[in-house]
Design a protein around this motif. Sequence first.
Motif, PDB file in Angstrom:
ATOM      1  N   THR A  38      28.147  66.335  39.498  1.00  9.10           N
ATOM      2  CA  THR A  38      28.184  65.229  38.493  1.00  9.10           C
ATOM      3  C   THR A  38      29.255  64.424  39.185  1.00  9.10           C
ATOM      4  O   THR A  38      29.492  63.287  38.354  1.00  9.10           O
ATOM      5  CB  THR A  38      28.821  65.732  37.158  1.00  9.10           C
ATOM      6  OG1 THR A  38      29.943  66.563  37.263  1.00  9.10           O
ATOM      7  CG2 THR A  38      27.664  66.743  36.559  1.00  9.10           C
ATOM      8  N   VAL A  41      28.262  60.243  39.205  1.00  9.62           N
ATOM      9  CA  VAL A  41      28.108  59.402  37.801  1.00  9.62           C
ATOM     10  C   VAL A  41      29.030  58.715  37.285  1.00  9.62           C
ATOM     11  O   VAL A  41      30.292  59.042  37.477  1.00  9.62           O
ATOM     12  CB  VAL A  41      27.143  60.390  36.684  1.00  9.62           C
ATOM     13  CG1 VAL A  41      26.098  61.042  37.179  1.00  9.62           C
ATOM     14  CG2 VAL A  41      28.244  61.385  36.327  1.00  9.62           C
ATOM     15  N   THR A  65      22.260  57.249  29.672  1.00  7.54           N
ATOM     16  CA  THR A  65      22.547  56.692  30.931  1.00  7.54           C
ATOM     17  C   THR A  65      22.797  57.922  32.042  1.00  7.54           C
ATOM     18  O   THR A  65      23.133  57.420  33.288  1.00  7.54           O
ATOM     19  CB  THR A  65      23.750  55.869  30.797  1.00  7.54           C
ATOM     20  OG1 THR A  65      24.921  56.516  30.580  1.00  7.54           O
ATOM     21  CG2 THR A  65      23.434  54.630  29.771  1.00  7.54           C
ATOM     22  N   GLY A  66      23.141  59.269  31.697  1.00  3.64           N
ATOM     23  CA  GLY A  66      23.616  60.158  32.536  1.00  3.64           C
ATOM     24  C   GLY A  66      25.134  60.117  32.928  1.00  3.64           C
ATOM     25  O   GLY A  66      25.520  60.753  34.024  1.00  3.64           O
ATOM     26  N   ALA A  67      25.834  59.216  32.241  1.00  2.00           N
ATOM     27  CA  ALA A  67      27.235  59.064  32.281  1.00  2.00           C
ATOM     28  C   ALA A  67      27.810  60.261  31.729  1.00  2.00           C
ATOM     29  O   ALA A  67      27.042  61.102  30.988  1.00  2.00           O
ATOM     30  CB  ALA A  67      27.613  57.841  31.662  1.00  2.00           C
ATOM     31  N   GLN A  68      29.122  60.618  31.793  1.00  2.00           N
ATOM     32  CA  GLN A  68      29.719  61.583  31.228  1.00  2.00           C
ATOM     33  C   GLN A  68      30.916  60.759  30.389  1.00  2.00           C
ATOM     34  O   GLN A  68      31.316  60.017  30.508  1.00  2.00           O
ATOM     35  CB  GLN A  68      30.870  62.262  32.613  1.00  2.00           C
ATOM     36  CG  GLN A  68      29.949  63.177  33.568  1.00  2.00           C
ATOM     37  CD  GLN A  68      30.876  63.721  34.668  1.00  2.00           C
ATOM     38  OE1 GLN A  68      32.135  63.699  34.437  1.00  2.00           O
ATOM     39  NE2 GLN A  68      30.222  64.387  35.434  1.00  2.00           N
ATOM     40  N   PRO A 133      29.404  54.216  41.943  1.00  6.44           N
ATOM     41  CA  PRO A 133      29.337  55.613  41.243  1.00  6.44           C
ATOM     42  C   PRO A 133      30.429  56.350  41.410  1.00  6.44           C
ATOM     43  O   PRO A 133      31.099  56.468  42.333  1.00  6.44           O
ATOM     44  CB  PRO A 133      28.092  56.263  42.167  1.00  6.44           C
ATOM     45  CG  PRO A 133      27.429  55.178  42.868  1.00  6.44           C
ATOM     46  CD  PRO A 133      28.475  53.936  43.209  1.00  6.44           C
ATOM     47  N   TRP A 185      25.729  50.166  35.714  1.00  4.45           N
ATOM     48  CA  TRP A 185      24.483  50.941  36.097  1.00  4.45           C
ATOM     49  C   TRP A 185      23.338  49.970  36.680  1.00  4.45           C
ATOM     50  O   TRP A 185      22.498  50.177  37.573  1.00  4.45           O
ATOM     51  CB  TRP A 185      23.823  51.563  34.748  1.00  4.45           C
ATOM     52  CG  TRP A 185      22.739  52.696  35.135  1.00  4.45           C
ATOM     53  CD1 TRP A 185      22.495  53.259  36.257  1.00  4.45           C
ATOM     54  CD2 TRP A 185      21.694  53.021  34.228  1.00  4.45           C
ATOM     55  NE1 TRP A 185      21.526  54.299  35.899  1.00  4.45           N
ATOM     56  CE2 TRP A 185      20.937  54.006  34.635  1.00  4.45           C
ATOM     57  CE3 TRP A 185      21.655  52.855  32.763  1.00  4.45           C
ATOM     58  CZ2 TRP A 185      19.888  54.517  34.083  1.00  4.45           C
ATOM     59  CZ3 TRP A 185      20.515  53.391  32.038  1.00  4.45           C
ATOM     60  CH2 TRP A 185      19.671  54.388  32.549  1.00  4.45           C
TER      61      TRP A 185
END
Length: 195
Positions: A38, A41, A65-68, A133, A185
């Motif tokens: 991860t 991201v 969004t796939g963010a953490q 990223p 993004w």
Amino acid sequence: MVLLWVVYFPILAAVALLGVGYGAGLPWAEQPGCTRYTRGVFKILFYTPEIPGNTGNAIRLAAITGAQLHLVEPLGFTFEDAHLRRAGLDYHDLAVVTVHKTLEDAWDALAPARVFAFTTTAATSYADIAYRPGDVFMFGPESVGLPEKVQQDEHITERVKIPMVPGRRSLNLANSASIAVFEAWRQHGFAGGKI
């Protein structure tokens, strides 16, 4: 659909059993820190958030969004709060959420990422940054924003702001995080997303 489930379920199960995030089999609020898979991201860091609905919305933002999402205690709510769960809808199990006891714990988990502290007192616009990223977008508590001491922390790469009409205090926390994540993004062609 069945083929997707057959292919992805073992992966999600392994991820959960190894303790590397994504919530399958683990309570979403107790997920361990970041891991190799991860690191690339974008990351949202809420420093002592106070309003459960904002964090719930950020959980949904992270999921889509796939963010953490990283939270630094103390929190102004519990994870059982109905407002938090309602705002996150059914996205809680799809988001990577990590709670850190202290800011130092967060720095340890997020290093060596660049950290952009969002504050109304910054001189640089968030839109003037070329994001990478793994970058971290840090926001303070809703009532007061990021304390000056935190803004000056050695881990902060740059202080940035979101432009507003003069005379306005600030944007909503979840909205601000959305603006930051989607700009970063967008700069990367919405990698991994579907347009």
